[in-house]
Write an enzyme that holds these catalytic residues in place. Sequence first.
Site, PDB file in Angstrom:
ATOM      1  N   ASN A 174      17.923   2.216  10.371  1.00  0.00           N
ATOM      2  CA  ASN A 174      16.545   1.880  10.747  1.00  0.00           C
ATOM      3  C   ASN A 174      15.733   3.120  11.084  1.00  0.00           C
ATOM      4  OD1 ASN A 174      17.604  -0.771  10.776  1.00  0.00           O
ATOM      5  ND2 ASN A 174      16.115  -1.368  12.328  1.00  0.00           N
ATOM      6  N   HIS A 218       1.121   5.728   3.952  1.00  0.00           N
ATOM      7  CA  HIS A 218       1.094   7.055   4.579  1.00  0.00           C
ATOM      8  C   HIS A 218      -0.334   7.601   4.589  1.00  0.00           C
ATOM      9  CE1 HIS A 218       3.711  10.474   6.007  1.00  0.00           C
ATOM     10  NE2 HIS A 218       2.462  10.855   6.228  1.00  0.00           N
ATOM     11  N   GLU A 278       7.319   4.174   9.580  1.00  0.00           N
ATOM     12  CA  GLU A 278       7.103   5.624   9.562  1.00  0.00           C
ATOM     13  C   GLU A 278       5.613   5.940   9.498  1.00  0.00           C
ATOM     14  OE1 GLU A 278       9.257   6.934   6.108  1.00  0.00           O
ATOM     15  OE2 GLU A 278       7.655   6.369   4.717  1.00  0.00           O
ATOM     16  N   ASP A 301       1.371  11.626   1.147  1.00  0.00           N
ATOM     17  CA  ASP A 301       1.311  11.867   2.597  1.00  0.00           C
ATOM     18  C   ASP A 301       0.063  12.657   2.992  1.00  0.00           C
ATOM     19  OD1 ASP A 301       3.876  10.765   2.351  1.00  0.00           O
ATOM     20  OD2 ASP A 301       4.857  12.718   2.449  1.00  0.00           O
ATOM     21  N   ARG A 316       2.864   9.753  -7.336  1.00  0.00           N
ATOM     22  CA  ARG A 316       1.902   9.257  -6.360  1.00  0.00           C
ATOM     23  C   ARG A 316       0.622  10.095  -6.390  1.00  0.00           C
ATOM     24  NH1 ARG A 316       5.726   9.300  -1.161  1.00  0.00           N
ATOM     25  NH2 ARG A 316       6.366  11.222  -2.236  1.00  0.00           N
TER      26      ARG A 316
END
Length: 353
Positions: free
Chosen positions: A187, A290, A224, A51, A320
């Site tokens: 959702n 992201h 998102e 992120d 990540r």
Amino acid sequence: MTSLKNTLPLVMIVAAGTISPFCGKSGNNTPAPPPAADTTRFTNPLLGGSDPWVIQKDNAYYYMHTAGNRISLWKTNKMSSLAMATRKDIFTPATGAPNSANVWAPELHYLDGKWYCYYTAGAGPDVTQRTWVLENSSADPTTGTWTDKGKLFTADSDFWAIDGTVLEHKGKRYFLWSGRPNQAVQNQNIYIAEMANPWTLTGTATVLTKPELTWEVQGGPVNEAPQILQNSSGKVFMVYSASGCWTDDYALGMLTLKDGGNPLVATDWGKGQQPVFVKKPENKAYGPGHNAFFKSKDGKEDWIIYHANNNSGDGCGEKRNVRMQSFTWKADGTPDFGIPVTPGLLVKKPGGE
């Protein structure tokens, strides 16, 4: 890896009285100097994390990513040297507070002469995740005092509000985030609302996009991490992440605000039917998403920074890592992000570094 065209041929004719290059020495028996360091290129990943967010001000870049239990800030003059920047922890929530757990996706914005940090946090279970705001009046956000401005919400957005960002457009300011309407609905949609000030929303929230396309529902229906991007003509794009971050198919989609459009009117945004940035297994890039955007130091290049996994099945956790690469623009004024670059590949540094 050295290019084959730069290696010596296997067979050479050596003139009498000379030293063969294969001896590894010069004619005066002085050891050959080591190869010069490459000062024009860098390699991904920049560091481990997820992120990522970056903002540039006063010749410095300020970088953040998810830390889980705190908010950390890096300051650097060169994004290619981010790994060497000093980290400073600027906020650690009190134990047991409603913002004490799952501290995700902080973003730093400079608004009305002050710094504001928007971040996601909750009391423990994921369903308690909300958006919170910090304020700092110092010119340099790595100094000064951060004040907790509390929770950012409207009456219709106080359930599952994550990944917030800011859009400034035609004299007005808007906040965008990923939310769920209630606990029964899985959702994750992307919402927008007008801001009365940097820590207060006003009016009714509008749903801009829902996960409905095949590439948006892998592992779960998710939209998102909205991010704003504008081209040189001022056209506004909203780039977002789709599908579950725990899948290899996490990817980027894009909405485009029509010329003269109202950001609060969903029909004024056109949704792309295909993703704009996807996995590339042969480049060890799974679940790229992201993201954030920034300009090179010389102001001539556009760059995207994002997280991805090196291997299939690495999921939505500590494996990540953060990568960056330049991107270009198509003739119609839309961005062309290309494909994720391979970790370890030498990449030209941003202009001015």
